[in-house]
Design a protein around this motif. Sequence first.
Motif, PDB file in Angstrom:
ATOM      1  N   SER A  15      -3.715  90.754 103.689  1.00 44.42           N
ATOM      2  CA  SER A  15      -2.518  89.918 103.802  1.00 44.42           C
ATOM      3  C   SER A  15      -2.297  89.074 102.553  1.00 44.42           C
ATOM      4  CB  SER A  15      -2.636  88.998 105.025  1.00 44.42           C
ATOM      5  OG  SER A  15      -2.758  89.734 106.214  1.00 44.42           O
ATOM      6  N   ALA A  16      -3.374  88.806 101.834  1.00 42.22           N
ATOM      7  CA  ALA A  16      -3.237  88.008 100.615  1.00 42.22           C
ATOM      8  C   ALA A  16      -2.490  88.756  99.517  1.00 42.22           C
ATOM      9  CB  ALA A  16      -4.616  87.586 100.102  1.00 42.22           C
ATOM     10  N   VAL A  17      -2.437  90.088  99.600  1.00 38.70           N
ATOM     11  CA  VAL A  17      -1.779  90.869  98.548  1.00 38.70           C
ATOM     12  C   VAL A  17      -0.265  90.640  98.543  1.00 38.70           C
ATOM     13  CG1 VAL A  17      -1.356  93.175  97.623  1.00 38.70           C
ATOM     14  CG2 VAL A  17      -3.628  92.577  98.504  1.00 38.70           C
ATOM     15  N   PRO A  18       0.457  90.916  99.657  1.00 40.34           N
ATOM     16  CA  PRO A  18       1.900  90.628  99.623  1.00 40.34           C
ATOM     17  C   PRO A  18       2.197  89.145  99.451  1.00 40.34           C
ATOM     18  CG  PRO A  18       1.214  91.217 101.850  1.00 40.34           C
ATOM     19  CD  PRO A  18       0.066  91.528 100.942  1.00 40.34           C
ATOM     20  N   ALA A  19       1.329  88.285 100.001  1.00 37.11           N
ATOM     21  CA  ALA A  19       1.546  86.849  99.834  1.00 37.11           C
ATOM     22  C   ALA A  19       1.486  86.462  98.361  1.00 37.11           C
ATOM     23  CB  ALA A  19       0.504  86.071 100.634  1.00 37.11           C
ATOM     24  N   GLY A  20       0.468  86.979  97.659  1.00 38.12           N
ATOM     25  CA  GLY A  20       0.338  86.674  96.240  1.00 38.12           C
ATOM     26  C   GLY A  20       1.483  87.236  95.418  1.00 38.12           C
ATOM     27  N   LEU A  64     -10.703  86.474 103.482  1.00 35.63           N
ATOM     28  CA  LEU A  64     -11.549  86.362 102.288  1.00 35.63           C
ATOM     29  C   LEU A  64     -12.787  85.513 102.568  1.00 35.63           C
ATOM     30  CD1 LEU A  64      -8.801  85.789  99.561  1.00 35.63           C
ATOM     31  CD2 LEU A  64     -10.139  87.871  99.940  1.00 35.63           C
ATOM     32  N   TYR A  65     -12.596  84.432 103.305  1.00 35.90           N
ATOM     33  CA  TYR A  65     -13.739  83.578 103.627  1.00 35.90           C
ATOM     34  C   TYR A  65     -14.689  84.280 104.599  1.00 35.90           C
ATOM     35  CZ  TYR A  65     -16.536  79.766 105.472  1.00 35.90           C
ATOM     36  OH  TYR A  65     -17.586  78.972 105.864  1.00 35.90           O
ATOM     37  N   ALA A  66     -14.129  84.959 105.594  1.00 44.12           N
ATOM     38  CA  ALA A  66     -14.970  85.636 106.589  1.00 44.12           C
ATOM     39  C   ALA A  66     -15.872  86.678 105.934  1.00 44.12           C
ATOM     40  CB  ALA A  66     -14.092  86.292 107.650  1.00 44.12           C
ATOM     41  N   ARG A  67     -15.377  87.329 104.885  1.00 38.75           N
ATOM     42  CA  ARG A  67     -16.163  88.373 104.223  1.00 38.75           C
ATOM     43  C   ARG A  67     -17.423  87.791 103.567  1.00 38.75           C
ATOM     44  NH1 ARG A  67     -19.320  91.138 102.590  1.00 38.75           N
ATOM     45  NH2 ARG A  67     -19.174  93.077 101.355  1.00 38.75           N
ATOM     46  N   GLN A  68     -17.369  86.558 103.109  1.00 40.30           N
ATOM     47  CA  GLN A  68     -18.496  85.993 102.371  1.00 40.30           C
ATOM     48  C   GLN A  68     -19.076  84.755 103.037  1.00 40.30           C
ATOM     49  OE1 GLN A  68     -16.979  84.836  98.481  1.00 40.30           O
ATOM     50  NE2 GLN A  68     -14.967  84.416  99.324  1.00 40.30           N
ATOM     51  N   ALA A 196      -4.617  85.755  91.419  1.00 37.18           N
ATOM     52  CA  ALA A 196      -6.034  85.719  91.775  1.00 37.18           C
ATOM     53  C   ALA A 196      -6.241  86.013  93.263  1.00 37.18           C
ATOM     54  CB  ALA A 196      -6.627  84.357  91.414  1.00 37.18           C
ATOM     55  N   LEU A 197      -5.442  85.387  94.122  1.00 36.33           N
ATOM     56  CA  LEU A 197      -5.587  85.607  95.562  1.00 36.33           C
ATOM     57  C   LEU A 197      -5.191  87.023  95.951  1.00 36.33           C
ATOM     58  CD1 LEU A 197      -4.286  82.174  96.906  1.00 36.33           C
ATOM     59  CD2 LEU A 197      -6.625  83.053  97.041  1.00 36.33           C
ATOM     60  N   ALA A 198      -4.124  87.543  95.334  1.00 37.98           N
ATOM     61  CA  ALA A 198      -3.721  88.919  95.609  1.00 37.98           C
ATOM     62  C   ALA A 198      -4.814  89.897  95.171  1.00 37.98           C
ATOM     63  CB  ALA A 198      -2.410  89.231  94.893  1.00 37.98           C
ATOM     64  N   TRP A 199      -5.422  89.647  94.026  1.00 35.98           N
ATOM     65  CA  TRP A 199      -6.495  90.495  93.501  1.00 35.98           C
ATOM     66  C   TRP A 199      -7.705  90.483  94.438  1.00 35.98           C
ATOM     67  CZ3 TRP A 199      -8.091  90.006  87.646  1.00 35.98           C
ATOM     68  CH2 TRP A 199      -9.002  91.017  87.318  1.00 35.98           C
ATOM     69  N   LEU A 200      -8.085  89.300  94.895  1.00 35.93           N
ATOM     70  CA  LEU A 200      -9.212  89.194  95.825  1.00 35.93           C
ATOM     71  C   LEU A 200      -8.911  89.920  97.134  1.00 35.93           C
ATOM     72  CD1 LEU A 200     -10.206  85.456  95.260  1.00 35.93           C
ATOM     73  CD2 LEU A 200     -11.588  87.462  94.666  1.00 35.93           C
ATOM     74  N   GLY A 201      -7.680  89.771  97.618  1.00 37.18           N
ATOM     75  CA  GLY A 201      -7.297  90.456  98.842  1.00 37.18           C
ATOM     76  C   GLY A 201      -7.359  91.964  98.690  1.00 37.18           C
ATOM     77  N   TYR A 202      -6.886  92.464  97.554  1.00 41.10           N
ATOM     78  CA  TYR A 202      -6.929  93.907  97.323  1.00 41.10           C
ATOM     79  C   TYR A 202      -8.370  94.398  97.196  1.00 41.10           C
ATOM     80  CZ  TYR A 202      -6.283  98.495  95.295  1.00 41.10           C
ATOM     81  OH  TYR A 202      -6.326  99.846  95.071  1.00 41.10           O
TER      82      TYR A 202
END
Length: 230
Positions: A15-20, A64-68, A196-202
């Motif tokens: 979800s961070a990808v389209p948001a970013g 993103l937080y749940a993953r780490q 940065a957020l879109a990249w992390l999401g992808y």
Amino acid sequence: MTITSSNLMRLAGLSAVPAGIIFAAIQPIHPPDVVESVTTTAWTIITSLKFAMCLLFLVGITGLYARQVDKAGWLGLAGFLLLIVSWWLQTAFVFAEAFILPRLAATAPEFADALLGISYGHTGGVDLGAVPTIYSLGVGITYMLGGLLFGVATLRAGILPRLPAGLLALAATLTPLAALLPHAQQRFAAVPVALALAWLGYALWSERRASASQAAPATASAQLRPAAAK
């Protein structure tokens, strides 16, 4: 796709990808923050996209937080909570921009103009109570500190890519310098954070695809072994 906690987490990160992308794309085309803008079609489209963006960021940052979560530690938790508070408050302000200000523009233009001016400290002498302080502290400070702490925690966790994590931390740290720019250019400070957020999401989504591609050959090999034994 089987519904598992891992898949849900990665879909949330996606979800961070389209948001970013929305966050970065709207900066150069955002209408001016003046009362004359709020009744235009462009304002309706942009603020509707911003509202969807805020909701997607809330979901994406959670993924993103749940993953780490096991390795992010207290720093990651602090950064996550700050970012969530920031984006929840931004969601409320954007909701007002999209669905309340267009109606106020006709009946109370000075009040509408003052609300628009909160983001750059120009309320025109209109008393808005605690709203400007809430915006400054609740949105601005949490956005900066949240991005910094979350980026550093992501770097330390070593699960998601280091480059976008470092970009997030650096961009959040430098955000206050945008105040030195004219208001029309201040928006562009959001672009590095958005990317940065879109990249992390992808990256999180790509983990799912990589896991699936690695699992397929392993499954095929396991099915061939019994056949060979026969």
